[in-house]
Design an enzyme around this catalytic site. Sequence first.
Site, PDB file in Angstrom:
ATOM      1  N   TYR A 141      11.416   7.338  -2.366  1.00 22.78           N
ATOM      2  CA  TYR A 141      12.158   6.092  -2.160  1.00 22.78           C
ATOM      3  C   TYR A 141      13.605   6.213  -2.624  1.00 22.78           C
ATOM      4  O   TYR A 141      14.486   5.527  -2.117  1.00 22.78           O
ATOM      5  CB  TYR A 141      11.500   4.948  -2.943  1.00 22.78           C
ATOM      6  CG  TYR A 141      10.461   4.173  -2.180  1.00 22.78           C
ATOM      7  CD1 TYR A 141       9.359   4.807  -1.625  1.00 22.78           C
ATOM      8  CD2 TYR A 141      10.578   2.796  -2.039  1.00 22.78           C
ATOM      9  CE1 TYR A 141       8.402   4.084  -0.942  1.00 22.78           C
ATOM     10  CE2 TYR A 141       9.624   2.065  -1.352  1.00 22.78           C
ATOM     11  CZ  TYR A 141       8.532   2.713  -0.812  1.00 22.78           C
ATOM     12  OH  TYR A 141       7.594   1.986  -0.146  1.00 22.78           O
ATOM     13  N   LYS A 192      -0.744  14.473  -4.330  1.00 23.12           N
ATOM     14  CA  LYS A 192      -0.979  15.398  -3.208  1.00 23.12           C
ATOM     15  C   LYS A 192      -0.621  16.791  -3.713  1.00 23.12           C
ATOM     16  O   LYS A 192       0.211  17.497  -3.143  1.00 23.12           O
ATOM     17  CB  LYS A 192      -0.133  14.958  -2.001  1.00 23.12           C
ATOM     18  CG  LYS A 192      -0.449  15.670  -0.701  1.00 23.12           C
ATOM     19  CD  LYS A 192      -1.810  15.350  -0.135  1.00 23.12           C
ATOM     20  CE  LYS A 192      -2.086  16.235   1.078  1.00 23.12           C
ATOM     21  NZ  LYS A 192      -3.474  16.120   1.562  1.00 23.12           N
ATOM     22  N   ASP A 224      -5.205  11.452   0.247  1.00 21.11           N
ATOM     23  CA  ASP A 224      -6.008  11.221   1.459  1.00 21.11           C
ATOM     24  C   ASP A 224      -7.445  10.858   1.066  1.00 21.11           C
ATOM     25  O   ASP A 224      -8.033   9.913   1.596  1.00 21.11           O
ATOM     26  CB  ASP A 224      -5.956  12.428   2.414  1.00 21.11           C
ATOM     27  CG  ASP A 224      -6.204  13.767   1.726  1.00 21.11           C
ATOM     28  OD1 ASP A 224      -6.242  13.817   0.480  1.00 21.11           O
ATOM     29  OD2 ASP A 224      -6.367  14.782   2.446  1.00 21.11           O
ATOM     30  N   ASP A 248       2.578   2.405  -2.639  1.00 18.82           N
ATOM     31  CA  ASP A 248       2.895   1.403  -1.617  1.00 18.82           C
ATOM     32  C   ASP A 248       1.753   1.325  -0.609  1.00 18.82           C
ATOM     33  O   ASP A 248       1.266   0.241  -0.277  1.00 18.82           O
ATOM     34  CB  ASP A 248       4.207   1.798  -0.916  1.00 18.82           C
ATOM     35  CG  ASP A 248       4.576   0.834   0.191  1.00 18.82           C
ATOM     36  OD1 ASP A 248       4.514  -0.385  -0.051  1.00 18.82           O
ATOM     37  OD2 ASP A 248       4.912   1.297   1.301  1.00 18.82           O
ATOM     38  N   ASP A 252      -1.602  -1.745  -0.302  1.00 19.31           N
ATOM     39  CA  ASP A 252      -1.913  -2.576   0.871  1.00 19.31           C
ATOM     40  C   ASP A 252      -3.384  -2.426   1.241  1.00 19.31           C
ATOM     41  O   ASP A 252      -4.064  -3.391   1.588  1.00 19.31           O
ATOM     42  CB  ASP A 252      -1.065  -2.170   2.087  1.00 19.31           C
ATOM     43  CG  ASP A 252       0.228  -2.981   2.193  1.00 19.31           C
ATOM     44  OD1 ASP A 252       0.734  -3.414   1.143  1.00 19.31           O
ATOM     45  OD2 ASP A 252       0.718  -3.161   3.321  1.00 19.31           O
TER      46      ASP A 252
HETATM   47  C1  IPM Z   1       6.226  -3.435  -1.291  1.00 17.36           C
HETATM   48  C2  IPM Z   1       7.017  -3.449  -0.014  1.00 17.36           C
HETATM   49  C3  IPM Z   1       8.370  -2.802  -0.272  1.00 17.36           C
HETATM   50  C4  IPM Z   1       8.126  -1.364  -0.714  1.00 17.36           C
HETATM   51  C5  IPM Z   1       9.354  -2.864   0.901  1.00 17.36           C
HETATM   52  C6  IPM Z   1       9.564  -4.274   1.401  1.00 17.36           C
HETATM   53  C7  IPM Z   1      10.674  -2.221   0.573  1.00 17.36           C
HETATM   54  O1  IPM Z   1       6.308  -2.832   0.998  1.00 17.36           O
HETATM   55  O2  IPM Z   1       6.693  -4.016  -2.297  1.00 17.36           O
HETATM   56  O3  IPM Z   1       5.128  -2.872  -1.295  1.00 17.36           O
HETATM   57  O4  IPM Z   1       7.969  -0.471   0.138  1.00 17.36           O
HETATM   58  O5  IPM Z   1       8.096  -1.123  -1.914  1.00 17.36           O
HETATM   59 MG    MG Z   2       4.303  -2.306   0.480  1.00 24.84          MG
END
Ligand code: IPM
Ligand code: MG
Length: 359
Positions: A141, A192, A224, A248, A252
């Site tokens: 990042y 990884k 993975d 990240d 999710d």
């Molecule tokens: C998160 C989001 C952010 C990230 C984006 C919006 C930059 O996906 O907070 O998980 O990738 O960190």
């Molecule tokens: Mg995110």
Amino acid sequence: MTHKILVLPGDGIGPEIVAEAAKVLECLRQEHGLDAVLEYGLLGGCAVDELGAPYPEETRRQAHAADAILLGAVGGPRWEQIDRPLRPERGLLAIRADLELFANLRPALLYPQLAAASALKPEIVAGLDILIVRELNGDIYFGQPRGIRTLDSGEREGFNTMRYSEPEIERIARVAFEAARKRHRKLCSVDKANVLEASELWREVVGRVAREYPDVTLSHLYVDNAAMQLVRAPKQFDVIVTGNLFGDILSDCAAMLTGSIGMLPSASLDRQGKGLYEPIHGSAPDIAGKGVANPLATILSAAMLLRYSLNQPQLAGRIEEAVGRVLDRGLRTLDITASGMTPVGTQAMGDAVVAALME
Ligand code: IPM
Ligand code: MG
């Protein structure tokens, strides 16, 4: 001492969901002795529109002066084509870097009332309680060099740099081990290391820090495999520690186990415990302005804010209990609704949490 909370509604559904969390904080102020003032600022696309930068100087000053920050979400199609440094997401990355918010805590907790809303079978997710500790200031990042360049051949290539230093790995590992100590004493580090040198060092350093925490059981997984295990048998996890990019993605994935990404809060902390609190979902431009977004992740983020930055665990607990009661009563926004239930809107959900707080 009156605490200063900076509120950054942001873009898309941000203003709608933050308004509900603000109602909850206001209720705690009036009814339960919370000593705090809310101040508002701009971050993301709205800041670009009004002040010409996604993390303007004015917001920077407010952020440094605040004790804690509550954020909605940033970004949207309107700003996708503008110059890269002006994109809303850059504002979010800039505030995380500027305040050195390196420790991102993302709990994935399944409310039993929502087991049916999970994409997985109820028996696989019932009782799920995972904490993902994501490193937030390093990795691909922020690694340099990065960019899109034109080669001698005339073809272009995009490039980024995955990079982790020993101190960066050590400090996030310590946060994760400490968190595991307060939970079920199991930590899984995800990397990884079979392919990436950055991960090879990650694994070595986490292993070294582990010697200071003999009471915590450490395991390692490749990312993975970790993704697969998260959907195969998620209850094997207690605390997961991982880098910025893998965190990240996995967060999710973990969110969806709990029924909806609309339920999950997060905290991004610096060394002193000052933090920025935000729902882990994005700005959801497709439903912005419709009054249907789920405000619970933001309300639960406000609870994390009270617990971690304002040292008010009782008030945080009150919010969490109120959310539980509202779910018990069958209130559901669109994202968590089940067949036979009539979904409620964003404001009705916020009002219900406030009403539950007053009981
Ligand atoms: C998160 C989001 C952010 C990230 C984006 C919006 C930059 O996906 O907070 O998980 O990738 O960190
Ligand atoms: Mg995110």
